[in-house]
Design an enzyme around this catalytic site. Structure first.
Site, PDB file in Angstrom:
ATOM      1  N   TYR A  95       2.571  11.895  32.993  1.00 21.53           N
ATOM      2  CA  TYR A  95       3.363  13.214  33.028  1.00 21.53           C
ATOM      3  C   TYR A  95       2.590  14.378  33.533  1.00 21.53           C
ATOM      4  O   TYR A  95       1.288  14.155  33.550  1.00 21.53           O
ATOM      5  CB  TYR A  95       3.578  13.432  31.635  1.00 21.53           C
ATOM      6  N   ASP A 153      13.548  14.363  27.621  1.00 17.60           N
ATOM      7  CA  ASP A 153      14.421  15.450  26.803  1.00 17.60           C
ATOM      8  C   ASP A 153      15.033  16.386  27.813  1.00 17.60           C
ATOM      9  O   ASP A 153      15.032  16.375  28.807  1.00 17.60           O
ATOM     10  CB  ASP A 153      13.375  16.148  26.036  1.00 17.60           C
ATOM     11  N   ARG A 184       4.601  17.814  24.678  1.00 21.19           N
ATOM     12  CA  ARG A 184       4.921  19.351  24.318  1.00 21.19           C
ATOM     13  C   ARG A 184       4.115  19.679  23.075  1.00 21.19           C
ATOM     14  O   ARG A 184       3.869  21.012  23.042  1.00 21.19           O
ATOM     15  CB  ARG A 184       6.631  19.435  24.172  1.00 21.19           C
ATOM     16  N   ARG A 211      12.571   7.742  28.705  1.00 21.49           N
ATOM     17  CA  ARG A 211      13.674   8.556  28.303  1.00 21.49           C
ATOM     18  C   ARG A 211      13.106  10.142  28.457  1.00 21.49           C
ATOM     19  O   ARG A 211      11.823  10.171  27.742  1.00 21.49           O
ATOM     20  CB  ARG A 211      14.261   8.539  27.002  1.00 21.49           C
TER      21      ARG A 211
END
Length: 275
Positions: free
Chosen positions: A109, A51, A211, A49
């Protein structure tokens, strides 16, 4: 039969991946399109998932369907009903034991960051932004403290639902793209203008983990903290020890990694434009 899809999306307009009551998520849009194409409800399960504001270059989902249609018809048919910022890149029939999330052995990522005295414009929402120069050597040294298996509680969001904060971070690559630093055109009001790309590979990631790591790496890169501070943050196992959560704008889910025997694509055309 069970189908797997590779999906790319620009996350700017959506409230993340996971379905929500307002229907404004990537999963909601994808399932609505699949259901229209299949003329019956289709429910998906994803590999990871994302954000609100986070993008996906190859999210992988699976779903079960009684329909027998050519794989590529799921691509063309679903994309007919999807909004412009979401596209199915590929479709493939998979064995019933395949599971988009549980079968993944890793995830990747990338974070793309603009270093410039001027805020983003044409790439607004698709890059993070800093207006102070970053030191590559310091960031690389700081990143080394995070490699391997650790308790990443210091980089975990308060609402994270992961069963354990212990994850294995296998790789952090940091590269710079832009004019050479000694080129006068690289300087804009005294700040070397360039793009940075941070690539992360691990077995799994906690909510906001990347992040939060980015916030810390930038603090190190700007000289606000020493590289060894990253090790201190990690050892603290407390979110309060780390830097603030960085913006979602430049974060891209590159996709999950699977064992070769599943025979799934490892790259799509959506990769090729990313700096």
């Amino acid at each position: 039969m069970r189908m797997a899809l590779g999906v790319s999306y620009n996350g700017q307009a959506y409230n993340g991946w996971q379905s929500q009551p307002d229907g404004n998520t990537v999963q909601d849009k994808l399932e609505a399109a699949l259901s229209r194409f299949a003329t019956q409800p289709v429910h998906t399960l994803c590999a990871g998932r994302t954000d609100a504001g986070v993008h996906g270059l190859m999210q992988v989902v699976h779903f079960d369907t009684p329909l027998e249609r050519p794989a590529f018809s799921w691509v063309r048919g679903s994309n007919t009903f999807l909004p412009p910022g979401i596209a199915v890149q590929w479709a493939q029939a998979v064995p019933p034991e395949f599971h988009a999330r549980a079968s993944a052995i890793g995830r990747r990522y990338a974070y793309v960051l603009l270093q410039s005295s001027v805020r983003p414009s044409v790439d607004a929402g698709r890059v993070g932004w800093v207006f102070r120069p970053l030191q590559e050597t310091a960031m690389r040294a700081g990143a080394q403290y995070l490699l391997g298996e650790h308790d990443f509680s210091s980089f975990r969001a308060a609402g994270c639902q992961a069963r354990t904060p212990v994850k294995t971070l296998r790789r952090i690559d940091i590269t710079r793209r832009g004019l050479p630093l000694d080129d006068p055109q690289a300087l804009l009001h005294g700040v070397p203008a360039c793009y940075w790309r941070f690539e992360f590979e691990g077995d799994a990631f906690l909510h906001h983990m990347i992040r939060n790591i980015m916030g810390c790496l930038i603090a190190v890169g700007q000289g606000l903290k020493a590289p060894e501070w990253m090790g201190q943050v990690l050892a603290a196992r407390s979110r309060a020890a780390a830097a603030p959560t960085f913006a979602p704008d430049g974060l891209f889910f590159l996709g999950p990694q699977y064992q070769p025997h599943w025979g799934l694509p490892t790259r799509t055309a959506a990769y090729d434009w990313l700096p």
